[in-house]
Design a protein around this motif. Structure first.
Motif, PDB file in Angstrom:
ATOM      1  N   ALA A   1       1.292  -8.277   0.418  1.00 45.02           N
ATOM      2  CA  ALA A   1       1.674  -6.883   0.209  1.00 45.02           C
ATOM      3  C   ALA A   1       0.968  -6.028   1.250  1.00 45.02           C
ATOM      4  O   ALA A   1      -0.160  -6.315   1.664  1.00 45.02           O
ATOM      5  CB  ALA A   1       1.299  -6.414  -1.193  1.00 45.02           C
ATOM      6  N   LEU A   2       1.637  -4.969   1.680  1.00 46.72           N
ATOM      7  CA  LEU A   2       1.037  -4.018   2.615  1.00 46.72           C
ATOM      8  C   LEU A   2       0.470  -2.849   1.833  1.00 46.72           C
ATOM      9  O   LEU A   2       1.187  -2.163   1.102  1.00 46.72           O
ATOM     10  CB  LEU A   2       2.083  -3.509   3.611  1.00 46.72           C
ATOM     11  CG  LEU A   2       1.585  -2.400   4.552  1.00 46.72           C
ATOM     12  CD1 LEU A   2       0.501  -2.927   5.486  1.00 46.72           C
ATOM     13  CD2 LEU A   2       2.746  -1.813   5.355  1.00 46.72           C
ATOM     14  N   VAL A   3      -0.821  -2.616   1.984  1.00 51.29           N
ATOM     15  CA  VAL A   3      -1.496  -1.486   1.353  1.00 51.29           C
ATOM     16  C   VAL A   3      -1.795  -0.439   2.428  1.00 51.29           C
ATOM     17  O   VAL A   3      -2.394  -0.759   3.460  1.00 51.29           O
ATOM     18  CB  VAL A   3      -2.807  -1.925   0.667  1.00 51.29           C
ATOM     19  CG1 VAL A   3      -3.530  -0.725   0.064  1.00 51.29           C
ATOM     20  CG2 VAL A   3      -2.520  -2.977  -0.397  1.00 51.29           C
ATOM     21  N   ILE A   4      -1.372   0.778   2.185  1.00 56.47           N
ATOM     22  CA  ILE A   4      -1.688   1.904   3.063  1.00 56.47           C
ATOM     23  C   ILE A   4      -2.614   2.816   2.274  1.00 56.47           C
ATOM     24  O   ILE A   4      -2.228   3.360   1.233  1.00 56.47           O
ATOM     25  CB  ILE A   4      -0.420   2.658   3.506  1.00 56.47           C
ATOM     26  CG1 ILE A   4       0.576   1.697   4.164  1.00 56.47           C
ATOM     27  CG2 ILE A   4      -0.780   3.794   4.463  1.00 56.47           C
ATOM     28  CD1 ILE A   4       1.908   2.328   4.526  1.00 56.47           C
ATOM     29  N   ASP A   5      -3.840   2.979   2.745  1.00 51.16           N
ATOM     30  CA  ASP A   5      -4.810   3.743   1.970  1.00 51.16           C
ATOM     31  C   ASP A   5      -4.648   5.245   2.217  1.00 51.16           C
ATOM     32  O   ASP A   5      -3.757   5.685   2.956  1.00 51.16           O
ATOM     33  CB  ASP A   5      -6.234   3.247   2.227  1.00 51.16           C
ATOM     34  CG  ASP A   5      -6.764   3.593   3.624  1.00 51.16           C
ATOM     35  OD1 ASP A   5      -6.184   4.450   4.321  1.00 51.16           O
ATOM     36  OD2 ASP A   5      -7.785   2.984   4.022  1.00 51.16           O
ATOM     37  N   ASN A   6      -5.510   6.015   1.605  1.00 52.64           N
ATOM     38  CA  ASN A   6      -5.384   7.469   1.655  1.00 52.64           C
ATOM     39  C   ASN A   6      -5.802   8.072   2.992  1.00 52.64           C
ATOM     40  O   ASN A   6      -5.668   9.291   3.186  1.00 52.64           O
ATOM     41  CB  ASN A   6      -6.189   8.101   0.517  1.00 52.64           C
ATOM     42  CG  ASN A   6      -5.595   7.772  -0.841  1.00 52.64           C
ATOM     43  OD1 ASN A   6      -4.408   7.960  -1.079  1.00 52.64           O
ATOM     44  ND2 ASN A   6      -6.415   7.254  -1.741  1.00 52.64           N
ATOM     45  N   GLU A   7      -6.295   7.226   3.892  1.00 55.78           N
ATOM     46  CA  GLU A   7      -6.571   7.657   5.253  1.00 55.78           C
ATOM     47  C   GLU A   7      -5.483   7.191   6.216  1.00 55.78           C
ATOM     48  O   GLU A   7      -5.551   7.473   7.407  1.00 55.78           O
ATOM     49  CB  GLU A   7      -7.931   7.118   5.709  1.00 55.78           C
ATOM     50  CG  GLU A   7      -9.105   7.541   4.832  1.00 55.78           C
ATOM     51  CD  GLU A   7      -9.255   9.052   4.772  1.00 55.78           C
ATOM     52  OE1 GLU A   7      -9.094   9.707   5.811  1.00 55.78           O
ATOM     53  OE2 GLU A   7      -9.538   9.574   3.673  1.00 55.78           O
ATOM     54  N   GLY A   8      -4.517   6.446   5.695  1.00 64.59           N
ATOM     55  CA  GLY A   8      -3.425   5.959   6.524  1.00 64.59           C
ATOM     56  C   GLY A   8      -3.667   4.614   7.155  1.00 64.59           C
ATOM     57  O   GLY A   8      -2.880   4.177   8.008  1.00 64.59           O
ATOM     58  N   ASN A   9      -4.718   3.918   6.744  1.00 64.29           N
ATOM     59  CA  ASN A   9      -5.035   2.622   7.328  1.00 64.29           C
ATOM     60  C   ASN A   9      -4.331   1.490   6.583  1.00 64.29           C
ATOM     61  O   ASN A   9      -4.191   1.526   5.360  1.00 64.29           O
ATOM     62  CB  ASN A   9      -6.544   2.395   7.310  1.00 64.29           C
ATOM     63  CG  ASN A   9      -7.265   3.374   8.214  1.00 64.29           C
ATOM     64  OD1 ASN A   9      -6.865   3.584   9.363  1.00 64.29           O
ATOM     65  ND2 ASN A   9      -8.313   4.005   7.702  1.00 64.29           N
ATOM     66  N   PHE A  10      -3.915   0.465   7.324  1.00 66.81           N
ATOM     67  CA  PHE A  10      -3.166  -0.660   6.789  1.00 66.81           C
ATOM     68  C   PHE A  10      -4.098  -1.818   6.416  1.00 66.81           C
ATOM     69  O   PHE A  10      -5.087  -2.086   7.110  1.00 66.81           O
ATOM     70  CB  PHE A  10      -2.171  -1.185   7.824  1.00 66.81           C
ATOM     71  CG  PHE A  10      -0.960  -0.323   8.041  1.00 66.81           C
ATOM     72  CD1 PHE A  10      -0.865   0.962   7.525  1.00 66.81           C
ATOM     73  CD2 PHE A  10       0.118  -0.803   8.789  1.00 66.81           C
ATOM     74  CE1 PHE A  10       0.249   1.751   7.733  1.00 66.81           C
ATOM     75  CE2 PHE A  10       1.242  -0.029   9.006  1.00 66.81           C
ATOM     76  CZ  PHE A  10       1.309   1.251   8.479  1.00 66.81           C
ATOM     77  N   ALA A  11      -3.731  -2.500   5.341  1.00 65.80           N
ATOM     78  CA  ALA A  11      -4.379  -3.759   4.983  1.00 65.80           C
ATOM     79  C   ALA A  11      -3.340  -4.644   4.316  1.00 65.80           C
ATOM     80  O   ALA A  11      -2.449  -4.151   3.616  1.00 65.80           O
ATOM     81  CB  ALA A  11      -5.557  -3.526   4.036  1.00 65.80           C
ATOM     82  N   ILE A  12      -3.444  -5.939   4.519  1.00 63.37           N
ATOM     83  CA  ILE A  12      -2.529  -6.894   3.898  1.00 63.37           C
ATOM     84  C   ILE A  12      -3.316  -7.688   2.864  1.00 63.37           C
ATOM     85  O   ILE A  12      -4.378  -8.239   3.167  1.00 63.37           O
ATOM     86  CB  ILE A  12      -1.903  -7.818   4.951  1.00 63.37           C
ATOM     87  CG1 ILE A  12      -1.022  -6.986   5.894  1.00 63.37           C
ATOM     88  CG2 ILE A  12      -1.080  -8.923   4.289  1.00 63.37           C
ATOM     89  CD1 ILE A  12      -0.506  -7.736   7.104  1.00 63.37           C
ATOM     90  N   VAL A  13      -2.791  -7.719   1.635  1.00 62.86           N
ATOM     91  CA  VAL A  13      -3.477  -8.412   0.545  1.00 62.86           C
ATOM     92  C   VAL A  13      -2.520  -9.387  -0.122  1.00 62.86           C
ATOM     93  O   VAL A  13      -1.297  -9.252  -0.014  1.00 62.86           O
ATOM     94  CB  VAL A  13      -4.005  -7.414  -0.517  1.00 62.86           C
ATOM     95  CG1 VAL A  13      -4.939  -6.393   0.112  1.00 62.86           C
ATOM     96  CG2 VAL A  13      -2.861  -6.719  -1.252  1.00 62.86           C
ATOM     97  N   SER A  14      -3.086 -10.369  -0.794  1.00 60.80           N
ATOM     98  CA  SER A  14      -2.305 -11.295  -1.612  1.00 60.80           C
ATOM     99  C   SER A  14      -2.216 -10.728  -3.023  1.00 60.80           C
ATOM    100  O   SER A  14      -3.245 -10.447  -3.654  1.00 60.80           O
ATOM    101  CB  SER A  14      -2.967 -12.670  -1.636  1.00 60.80           C
ATOM    102  OG  SER A  14      -2.380 -13.493  -2.623  1.00 60.80           O
ATOM    103  N   GLU A  15      -0.991 -10.560  -3.524  1.00 62.04           N
ATOM    104  CA  GLU A  15      -0.827 -10.012  -4.862  1.00 62.04           C
ATOM    105  C   GLU A  15      -1.409 -10.935  -5.929  1.00 62.04           C
ATOM    106  O   GLU A  15      -1.919 -10.466  -6.948  1.00 62.04           O
ATOM    107  CB  GLU A  15       0.658  -9.747  -5.141  1.00 62.04           C
ATOM    108  CG  GLU A  15       1.236  -8.640  -4.279  1.00 62.04           C
ATOM    109  CD  GLU A  15       2.709  -8.391  -4.570  1.00 62.04           C
ATOM    110  OE1 GLU A  15       3.162  -8.702  -5.688  1.00 62.04           O
ATOM    111  OE2 GLU A  15       3.407  -7.888  -3.670  1.00 62.04           O
ATOM    112  N   SER A  16      -1.334 -12.233  -5.704  1.00 60.76           N
ATOM    113  CA  SER A  16      -1.850 -13.174  -6.702  1.00 60.76           C
ATOM    114  C   SER A  16      -3.366 -13.162  -6.766  1.00 60.76           C
ATOM    115  O   SER A  16      -3.954 -13.622  -7.750  1.00 60.76           O
ATOM    116  CB  SER A  16      -1.358 -14.593  -6.386  1.00 60.76           C
ATOM    117  OG  SER A  16      -1.851 -15.019  -5.125  1.00 60.76           O
TER     118      SER A  16
END
Length: 300
Positions: free
Chosen positions: A159-174
């Motif tokens: 999943a692509l997470v975009i934080d409140n500063e606009g930065n991207f991170a990719i995480v595993s939902e499981s």
């Protein structure tokens, strides 16, 4: 009645009819029957209520847009036997990177074309999103609000997470609960991740489900703070083959992206700019936009 059911072939016929009815219902429930869960206020309307944005007259050309908050430049590239549309986008605040649901409604099979949803939001630039409404699982967090906290059960659950500063991170939902992610700006659930920490994370055998090796693609990446790259490719035509995930990832890496993420592709892939469709959407059989559940867009 007893004599009617005494014939085995009649039981087989009845079972076949029941089976066909069940399959038909599942298909209708998956692709056709609309299930509205939440009607959402338009993101552009909410922004207007929350703050009065001071916006000067923008400078707009056929392939660029610039004002004090949003800068967009689009180029068309011929590469990998494909036509690739690349948008370089910089914003002054993450609030200009928004998402929107078709018909401003979160639910199953609530669909509209990317251009219709973009026009309804007065979007400057938009692409199709993750088509969340096609699945029962996959985190859905949009413009700071959680709509679905059910993780995908399959192994490919980036999943692509975009934080409140606009930065991207990719995480595993499981491996990451929605509770741990809910204090963010956006979560998109499609994938896979293409680039992480400036390194390509797919290879020549990577693909989405049973899709063909080369496809129309939509993906988004981040170069630096509030600086993004969006890539949409044409595909499945004699003029444009389409990209593999590895080719797509390489394009993001070559452009300096530290993180990049694959969104829904195929017939969904659409790039919209200043009221016009930039690319040539097709599923390989028919031309034109596919209706989708949601968009990612830049605007007020």
């Amino acid at each position: 009645m007893r004599s009617f059911f005494s014939k085995p072939y009649r039981w087989a016929a009845i079972f076949s009819l029941l089976l066909m009815g069940a399959v038909t219902f599942v298909l209708l429930d998956t692709f056709v029957i609309q299930k509205s869960v939440v009607v959402v206020e338009s993101p552009s309307a909410m922004a207007a209520q929350e703050t009065a944005v001071t916006q000067s007259d923008p400078v707009i050309t056929e392939n660029s847009y610039e004002d004090e908050n949003i800068n967009i430049n689009i180029e068309t590239v011929q590469k990998y036997d494909s036509t690739i549309y690349v948008a370089d986008i910089q914003v002054s605040d993450v609030s200009y990177l928004k998402t929107a649901f078709a018909n401003n409604t979160y639910g199953r099979n609530i669909k509209a074309t990317t251009s219709e949803t973009a026009a309804a939001q007065n979007a400057i630039f938009a692409i199709n999103g993750d088509y969340y409404g096609f699945r029962d699982g996959g985190y859905v967090l949009r413009n700071g609000t959680t709509y679905r906290d059910t993780a995908r059960s399959a192994g490919d659950d980036d999943a692509l997470v975009i934080d409140n500063e606009g930065n991207f991170a990719i995480v595993s939902e499981s491996q990451t609960s929605m509770a741990a992610l809910s204090d963010n700006w956006q979560i998109l659930s499609f994938g896979p991740g293409l680039v992480e920490n400036s390194q390509i994370t797919v290879d020549s055998s990577s693909e989405v489900s049973q899709a063909m090796t080369s496809n129309p693609r939509t993906a988004i990446g981040q170069i630096s703070e509030l600086h993004y790259v969006v890539i949409v490719s044409d595909g499945r035509t004699s003029e444009s083959t389409g990209l593999s995930l590895l080719e797509l990832a390489q394009e993001f890496k070559d452009r300096g992206c530290t993180t990049a993420y694959n969104l829904d592709g195929g017939g969904s892939s659409t790039m919209y700019f200043n009221g016009e469709i930039v690319n040539n959407p097709t599923d390989g059989k028919s031309s034109g936009e596919r209706e989708v559940s949601d968009i990612v867009y830049f605007g007020y």
